[in-house]
Structure formats: structure tokens, C-alpha cells
Design an enzyme around this catalytic site. Structure first.
Site, PDB file in Angstrom:
ATOM      1  N   LYS A   1      44.322  71.443  24.407  1.00 39.56           N
ATOM      2  CA  LYS A   1      44.156  70.067  25.059  1.00 39.56           C
ATOM      3  C   LYS A   1      44.483  68.882  24.308  1.00 39.56           C
ATOM      4  O   LYS A   1      43.865  68.504  23.180  1.00 39.56           O
ATOM      5  CB  LYS A   1      42.512  69.767  25.322  1.00 39.56           C
ATOM      6  CG  LYS A   1      42.191  68.554  25.976  1.00 39.56           C
ATOM      7  CD  LYS A   1      40.784  67.981  26.424  1.00 39.56           C
ATOM      8  CE  LYS A   1      40.650  66.698  26.565  1.00 39.56           C
ATOM      9  NZ  LYS A   1      39.380  66.377  27.057  1.00 39.56           N
TER      10      LYS A   1
ATOM     11  N   GLY B   1      34.169  58.766  28.457  1.00 39.54           N
ATOM     12  CA  GLY B   1      32.469  58.225  28.093  1.00 39.54           C
ATOM     13  C   GLY B   1      32.127  57.196  28.855  1.00 39.54           C
ATOM     14  O   GLY B   1      30.939  56.657  28.647  1.00 39.54           O
TER      15      GLY B   1
END
Lengths: 65, 260, 260, 65, 260, 260, 65, 65
Positions: free
Chosen positions: B99, B160
Site C-alpha cells: 500500500k 482518520g
């Protein structure tokens, strides 16, 4: 000689990376290494000589997002 | 019926990818992963103290869960950092999957599309299967595909933040523009309905972490997200009705008794 | 774990109530109901032709599905029509439950809150368990509760529109205002994410029909809606994170290797 | 006599509601009835007399949302 | 009171920049420009037929309006095209100002951030005052500033779409991130309320074209947009109240007569 | 050009109605009213201490501003209170106009539609020109029109919330449903763009108070709101373009130079 | 010789850019020029020689967004 | 006698509303009155008798939203 291990000044005797990895207590641990920002594969540690002032990074698996 | 999603020739059933960070405890993390049914979890690399064993312990726990790992390059701000980290990850985790995060701005953790494309090219050429954390930018996405990426992971909103899908139309256009690529909404999901909405747009999967790890009951939220992803996918495949501004009676009007 | 919802002392596990209208065929309706896991389906009354048997056939099919029925007063525009229809429904379906619709406006099928409250009072006094199809109007809702309603069913958007939750803040306030009542979002749901969002707000259940019946694959959409309702409910119970405008790294920054 | 059945002019002989329900072919069918807009319960059909011009509604279960 | 906005040391009072394309006629274009009060209009370069005079006629009309021109590089897909076009524009229009467009994708007319940054660097070094048509991407924006851009023009939505501000939070973060730069929302504005909303976020100006040119009454819409920009700017400067979910009485409760 | 709006046969040019409450001082209130260009301001009645003169002072100030007053029944929770207050207002202010508020719920200050319709009937029959503070409920609105109301004032959002237009589609339907009535969005407006959006939907006017009184600079915000209302109205009359998901080039593609 | 003017094959006698601009009827017009994709400033047109097959672009002001 | 003026117990001598209004110091003030919740118009104050325990409300213009 003096090197930097994960950002901290460290004194080692070893002159090759794999000796250093052992000397620093990573023997048998699941870690990867980089010297001065460049990846050094496990099989290349033997022929990788360390010199005064090298920046050694030793990393292990951790949680991630 | 089976409806697998493919990441670089690897087909998995679960369309929810889960992060392993920010949980109250490793035990709760493990529960949440199990509850999520995720077959792929993201992991990271961090400095190991001389003589320390934290990494080994974490790794043993993850391996006990029988999931694939997708290592990330979280926190890397330069191409070189990201590339070196990817190589270390490949050695440690024994997977070509990465990733790829090249962070460009710290308030939003927005990807640096310039560094991202360059790093993706280097790593793809070097045999990695790159999962780029990107934005809905179509040009960067085309360059990533050109560099060899068969998976694209645009953010829904800042990492987040839990804001959901900040640019709904932009994400829709991205799906329309890349019918072939495996598209994953990565980051920004805060609620199950956000995850369902991403799937309803035709996205192939959702990757999230904070929304589960920071929920009051992470394992329960993991299950909720898994259900929402499945529901959103099923809704997409079921060919939804068109929305319209005016009403239409569901109960037939014809035959209604006259009772005045 | 069991998390039943209660409608007038009757506890059921499924939080999805499904309508029986508008399906391509009775067989597809039956499939969709099974796929939805709904334990309660809405039904209606219509004129029966002399000698005809349509009603019987439909009723036999519904009974074969082993679900509770919630008869409606769809299409009624006056208190008298609604009350008479409710009585006929109680006799035919053998249940005190009635989904009370008093339609006030034909473009939106908006409830007539004035007629609704009056009819609810009459029917409650007459022993019915009233499920009023209402709006997010708090005053009307208070009057309905006063009239004896222990279930309130505000619309999400006009019937059959598929717009989702048109007045999100209004629906949130309604949940906050009636912590005790059983609240069901009825009408307007078009996608699984809409159903999940309703449950995330703390609603007790969702009632829908068109979104399933008019989907390309009704049974598949029924399953998708069921999953979304469960996921939204679970997300609500799991205590979601707070959304915020700025980002926060999921992968810990501490311990990151320095690789430049 | 002439009554209206579900909105359509209909000629019947029966003078009570339950006789009418039979005459009109609803025997044994699951139906509910209203006369001139007022519900008439099954058990009340016998004593419910129909007069010329009454509006009779006979309904049965059908799909609903 | 005067509240000028500065584009490369040139201060103007009007915060609305208007395009000159797509009008029913040159006369209507002229009316719309006058009605808008714009002091800056965008123009372009197109092939001139041998012996033709279209360019001269258009140019004479624009000059008669006593406005500054901002030439664009519309339709350019490569750095070279854009740079050459910029040079031709500087010679023809006699201004160092250039609205730099490097289009990367034809369905959305999304900027190619990679080519944009490169072209911006070349042109800035060559003495141009670059007005880059960009996205809300903060990293690209930082590179543009680095290349010498003191004006940034993120899109609100795709050119000509009239969708408004597709990524509201992204645009807000951009303003917060670049307190010094002159920020202009360029493209996507469809209604006066969209223009006002951009200014309320603290943007310095708005650039639009289609919403005015394609309105039923372009001159009237031009005036409407001008008013909305002024209103949104004034609202921003007036320090708006905070929104809140619950109500607060405007009329004081204290002292209310008791009349029951 | 003149574009007056009519309230019960009284035509005024300004489509912004302003409240007189919550200002830091009477002087600032006066400035704000002047800056708003409002021709109609809302006022109230409160208990006057024996021997006190607050009422007279306030009234003299308002009269000095040469505006029409629209007295309200703020804080009334019953029909009787509202009716008595309306009568007192008519005597004191010498106007048949009354902004009819019958509050049904104190967290949202939501109107009690039941009491509202009853009070509106009583007051209309008694010769008042009723300006009902209502919701987007179409049935209540029809009853208000039936009771004699030629002005309807649905809330945008709860009083003092500044949330804007909470139920955009509901307000749109109301405009479509009452082409003849004078429709005013009353309450909930927080920003100029909210006011513009209300006018773009075809509303005839906007009534607000808190957004101006509680702004850092009330007079400046009053001017901003006035400008936004005018701009939104002009945009509505100018027949805006249709929004669309895909882009369309503003600068003509034809004739573009080939420079690669 | 044969050149391409704004995408169309054109025959010209002129061998310099400014002669070509005149020959092609742009004299006194407000135009800018590019040869083979590169900008040629007005003052450089005199010394700019054209050769067979050159791509000449001549542009003028037009509406833009 | 004892009445309630704007919610507060008050002793007055006056027996009519307009006398009370004067006695209470509202003379010439712009006020409206209600007794026991019912509006009393200015011209009706004279014939409006007050009795022990009446609730008198006297209101004047104030800011409103």
C-alpha cells in the site's frame, strides 16, 4: 566504531552489517535493514561493510492503517 | 453466490480491507479482524529496539489470524523513503503487495500525487503489486495505471476524519472512468452508511481502520462495516430504482374502496 | 446476540419491514420477502370483484410466508375512510395492528397530520395498535403519543421517491425527543446506505417497499436492505467515532524509520 | 333493487347484507363489507337491511406498501 | 468602503472574473460584462482564417469595454502547447497575465496537475504572471506557489457543470492552508448561492462563464453573480454566527406576558 | 427595474424582512436595519414595568427608521395567548399585520401546526393579516390558505440555528404547490448563501434576525444578507442553466491551434 | 512551396514568415504566429525562413472562459 | 385590593382598569392591557371593573424576531 542505530548514537565492534545485527541483539528476529537510507537485503548483509557514522535502520512489523 | 474481488490476480470474497492500528489492545484488534471477516489487513514497519521483540509478537498474532497482509509505507514523505520501506516490507512480510503512501501534507495526510506516481513506477518495475493511496484525480490515476497499477485507492476524506465521501461526484466519475481497475475507497469512512455508499457507486472494496479501532466497541463496528460493505455491493448489483423528486404511491390506487 | 425491537409488546428480531406492492409478480414478491428476513409485511384492502378470487390467492400466498401482517389504510384521504378501512382490515386480517395513512397531498403523498391525529385517537380508543405514517413534526408526534401511539413512523422522503433522508437534522431531533417510542423511518428510502443512515441515527426500524420492488433484482435488493439495516443498527450500538475536519494518522508516527 | 357495488350499479334481490354477499358470489370468500361508508362486521351482516341506492363496498386482501 | 483584491500587484475592486464565451451574441456578451461589473475578463486565441477579421472585431469589442483581459490556454493538453499559447497570448494581448489550463481529462476538463506545475514553472521563469486552473490538491498547490504562482484557481466542479462546490471541505482546507495566496474558485459555479458560498469560505474571488452565458438572461445573471460575490465577501468579513443543531429564541423570552 | 413583493396588498421593494432582537445595542440595531434596506421589521410586546419607559424608547427608535412593523406573537404556546397577544399588538402598533407564532416544542421552537391553523382562522376572521410562521408541511399550509392567509412563512431550520435550508426538497415542493401565495423563508438562515438559495428556489422573501444580530458586525451582515437576497432573486428571474454531472468546455474547442 | 496553414495545405511563394503573413492576407491584422509548434515573435518573423512542409499557425483573439 | 400586575402581587386602590393604569404609572405610555388573559381594548378600560385577584398584564413594544 560509532554508528547511528534507529536514530541513536551507538558503539559497535562489528564491521559488517550481519555481524552488527547479531551484536545488537537482533539475531533470529524478524527485521529488515537499511543503511544510510538504502535497503540492504538479508542476503547482502554479509558483504555490507559498515563505516564510522553510518546510519543503520532496523525495522520490524507493526500495526498499520 | 460468490462475488470475489481481485487484487493482482488474487481473488478474495471479502470486500472490506481493515487496518491493524489504533486498537485498545492487540486482543481487541484480533477480535475486530475476525468480526470483520477481512481477508486482507494492512500492516506497517517501525523501528525495533535492540533486543526488543515487539515486532515478532505482533507478527505472530497477525499470522495466527490467517489473513493476507498489505504492508503500507505510512508516514513516508519522499519517493526514496517509500521505495526503501517497500523493499524492507517485501523482505519482512514476504509479499509483493504494497500500500503505497507518499504523504504530501500533514494536516490532511493528503497523498503527494507527484511522488506517488514516481514511486509507483519504480516499484511496479521492480515487481511490486502497488496499491496506491491516491485522490479522485483522474490524471494521476491514469498515470498510476500506466505505471502498472491495477488497483487504485482514492481517499473518501482525510485519513482518520470519518467524514465519509467528501467528493461524491468526483468519486463517481472515477468509477466511470476506470471500469477495469480495482477501485477501493481508502480513508475517511466513519460510518457503515459511508461504506455502503461507496459500494453503491460501484467501488470494488473499502479500506478503513480508525472508524473501527476508535469505535466504542471495535469488534461490533467491524461487523457493522462488513455488513454495510456487503449490503452496498448487493444493492449496486441489484440495480437500484431511480430517485425522483415527486412521490409515487406504493399501494395501488386502483380498486380502492370509496368510503366517504 | 439478540437485539429485538418491540411493536406494541410484540418483539421481533428483524428491523426491516417490507411492503408487498409493485413487484413484477407474486412469486418475486415472495422471494423478496424471504430474502429480506422481514417478520412484518404491509398489506392492503382493495375492492373484490363479485365472484373474483384475487384477494384469497394473495392472502394464501402471504400466509404461506409465515410473517405478521401490518395492514395499511393507503389512499385514505379522510378520517372516516381511514377508520372504516381500519375496521375492515382488523376483521379480514385478524390483527389490531394498523399502518395508519391519512394522505393530505397527492403529489408527495404527505400525511395529513390533522386527520392523522384524529384517526389515531379514534382507533387507539377502539383497541387498535396504531402505526402512524407521519412526518418529523414533533408536535404532531407528541399528539400521536398522547393518543396512544407507541410507534411513530416518520417519512424519510416522499413515498416512492427514493430520495433517502430529506431532512436529516429533523429526523435526528425526533429521535432525541422520543427516546421511548419505537421509531421507524417509513418511505423515501432508495438505497441501502439510506437505510443504514436511518439506523445509525438511532431509529428502531425501517419500512420500505418501492426500493425493493422496483429494483432490477428485488430479492437481491431485499437482502441488501436487510444487511444495511443490520449494519446501521450495529454501527449505532458500537458507538461510532466522532467525525472531524482535520486528518489523524492511523499508522503510528512514532518509531517510523528515517530513510532519507 | 338497485344498489351500488364497489362503485357499479347492480341489481339484487337480497334485502339483507349477508344474503347480498351470497347472492353476489362472495360466499366463503375472505372479504369485509361497508355500507354507505360505514363498516359492517361479519356478524352484523344478518341484521343489516339494504335499501334502494345503498352503496356497498366489498374488499379483500391485496398488496400494500 | 474599498476592499480591493490583488492579482500580482494589480488591485481591483470587483471580485468576479467573467468569461467571454458561449453568449448568444457579442452584444449580449458586452451587456453581461457591463452588468457584472467585472474588471477582468478571460479571453482566448483561435486560428484566424487567411483574410478573416473575426479576431480583430472581437478584440475591438473587448477593448471598448475598458476591462483587463486574462488570456487562457484553454484546450491545451501538453506543456508545450500551453507554453506556446501563452507566448502568443502575451504578444497579442500585451499582458503577462495567463490563465494556465493544461487539460488532463476530457469528460471533466480536469487539470493535469503534472503538466500544470511544469508549465507554471517555465512560464513564471519567463516573466509571466500565472493564474493556474487547478484542483483543491494541496501538494500541487504548494508546487505552484513554489513555481512562482501568487494566484491559485481551484475548480469548484467540472467546467460547465454548474454543480457548485463539489468538495466543500477540500476547498475550506485549501483556504486555511494558503492564507497568503490569492484564491479564486474557477469553474463549476451554477447559481449565485454557489458564488456566495465560495466567498463565505474566505476565497478572494470567483471566476465563471457558463452560468452567465447560458442563463436565459445573461446580463441579469451577471448582475446576480456580482451581487452574490459581494454579499458572500461581506458575509465573510462580518464574522458570521456559529451554526448549531438546537434552536435559540430570537425574541427574548424574559418579560413575556402570561396570558393563559 | 422594479420587482416589488406584495404582502396583503402592500407592495414593498425589499425582499428581506429583519428582526429587531438580540443586537448588542439599539444603535447597532438601527444601523443594521438601515444597512439591510428592510422595509419591514418584526417587533414584539413585553411586560412594561410600572412607571417604566423601555417600550416607548424602543418604539420611538423604530418609528424614526421609517419602516413598517410586523408584530409577532413570539413565545406563545397556546391559541389563546397568541390571539390575545395579536389583539394587544394591533392596538399598540396600529397594524392588522401579525407574525403568528404558536410554539409547539421548545428545543426547536417548532410551530404547533394545530394551534397555528386555529389561531390563524380566528385572527383572519377578526380582520388580521396573518403571517404564519409554519413548516414546509403542505397540508397545514393549505389549511392556512383556507383560513385566509395569503402569506406563508415556512422555517428553513430551527430559529437561531443558522443551519440554512434543512429540507431543501420540501421547500421546493412547497413553492411548486403554492404558486400564488407570498412565500417567505423564516428562521434558520445563517449565511448569505442560504438566503440566496431560498430566493433561487422562487421564494418571495426571507425573514431573519439572529444571523445579522449575532454576527461580529451586524450592520455589515445586514448589507450582505440584503445583497444575497437581491442576487438570489435576480438569479431566479434570469433562468439559470441546468446543472449536469459531466463537463462542457466554455472556451470553444473549434479553431484551437495545433501546437504539438 | 507547400506548407500547412492552420491545419490546411497551402501553397506560398514567400520564404520568410513575415512575407508569408503578408502574402496570406494577415497584413495589419492582430495575430500571433507559431511554426511547427514553436512561438515566433512578431519581430522574429523577418529572419524566420519557412521550408517545405512547415506547419504554420496564425491565431487571433477570440472569446474564452 | 390585591391584584397581580405582570406576575407580581400588587396593591391598588383603583377599581376600574383605566384608573388602575393611571395609578400604576402608565399614564400616557404606549401600552396594551389584558385582564385574566383576555385583551381589554383602550376604549374598554373605563368600563372594565377589577376585582380582588385579577391578573393584569400591561405590555409595551419591544424587540422581536
Amino acid at each position: 566504531m560509532k554508528i547511528t542505530l534507529n536514530g541513536e548514537a551507538t558503539e559497535i565492534i562489528a564491521t559488517t552489517l550481519d555481524a552488527a545485527v547479531d551484536e545488537l541483539g537482533y539475531t533470529g528476529k524478524i527485521v529488515a535493514t537499511a543503511v544510510n537510507g538504502d535497503f540492504v537485503a538479508r542476503e547482502a548483509r554479509g558483504e555490507t561493510m559498515l563505516v564510522e557514522g553510518d546510519r543503520l535502520e532496523v525495522v520490524a512489523p507493526l500495526q498499520g492503517g | 453466490m460468490s462475488d470475489p474481488v481481485t487484487f493482482y490476480d488474487t481473488a478474495v470474497e471479502s470486500r472490506l480491507l481493515l487496518g491493524t492500528a489504533l486498537y485498545p489492545s492487540p486482543a481487541i484488534m484480533a477480535e475486530a479482524i475476525k468480526a470483520s471477516g477481512a481477508e486482507i489487513v494492512t500492516v506497517s514497519l517501525r523501528r525495533e529496539a535492540a533486543g526488543g521483540g515487539a515486532g515478532q509478537a505482533f507478527w505472530d498474532l497477525v499470522r495466527s489470524l490467517d489473513v493476507r497482509v498489505l504492508p503500507n509505507t505510512a508516514g513516508c514523505h519522499t519517493v526514496k523513503e517509500a521505495v526503501t520501506t517497500a523493499h524492507m516490507a517485501r523482505e519482512v512480510f514476504g509479499t509483493p503487495w504494497i500500500k503505497l503512501e507518499v504523504i504530501g501534507e500533514d494536516d490532511t495526510l493528503q497523498p503527494d500525487l507527484f511522488g506517488l506516481v514516481e514511486a509507483a513506477r519504480i516499484l511496479s518495475d521492480d515487481g511490486f503489486d502497488v496499491f496506491p493511496y491516491t485522490t479522485e484525480d483522474l490524471v494521476a490515476a491514469e498515470r498510476l495505471v500506466h505505471a502498472g497499477c491495477r488497483v487504485l485507492m482514492p481517499w473518501g476524506a482525510p485519513i482518520g476524519s470519518g467524514l465519509g465521501l467528501a467528493n461524491h461526484t468526483g468519486l463517481k466519475r472515477m468509477r466511470a472512468h476506470f471500469p477495469e481497475a480495482t477501485l477501493v475507497v481508502d480513508a475517511g469512512i466513519g460510518l457503515p452508511s459511508h461504506a455502503a455508499a461507496a459500494m453503491e457507486m460501484g467501488y470494488d472494496a473499502v479500506l478503513l481502520n480508525t472508524a473501527v479501532a476508535k469505535a466504542g466497541d471495535p469488534a461490533a463496528m467491524a461487523g457493522a462495516m462488513a455488513g454495510a460493505v456487503t449490503a452496498g455491493r448487493a444493492g449496486y448489483l441489484a440495480d437500484p430504482m431511480e430517485a425522483r423528486e415527486m412521490a409515487a404511491p406504493s399501494t395501488p390506487v386502483m380498486g380502492k374502496a370509496f368510503l366517504s
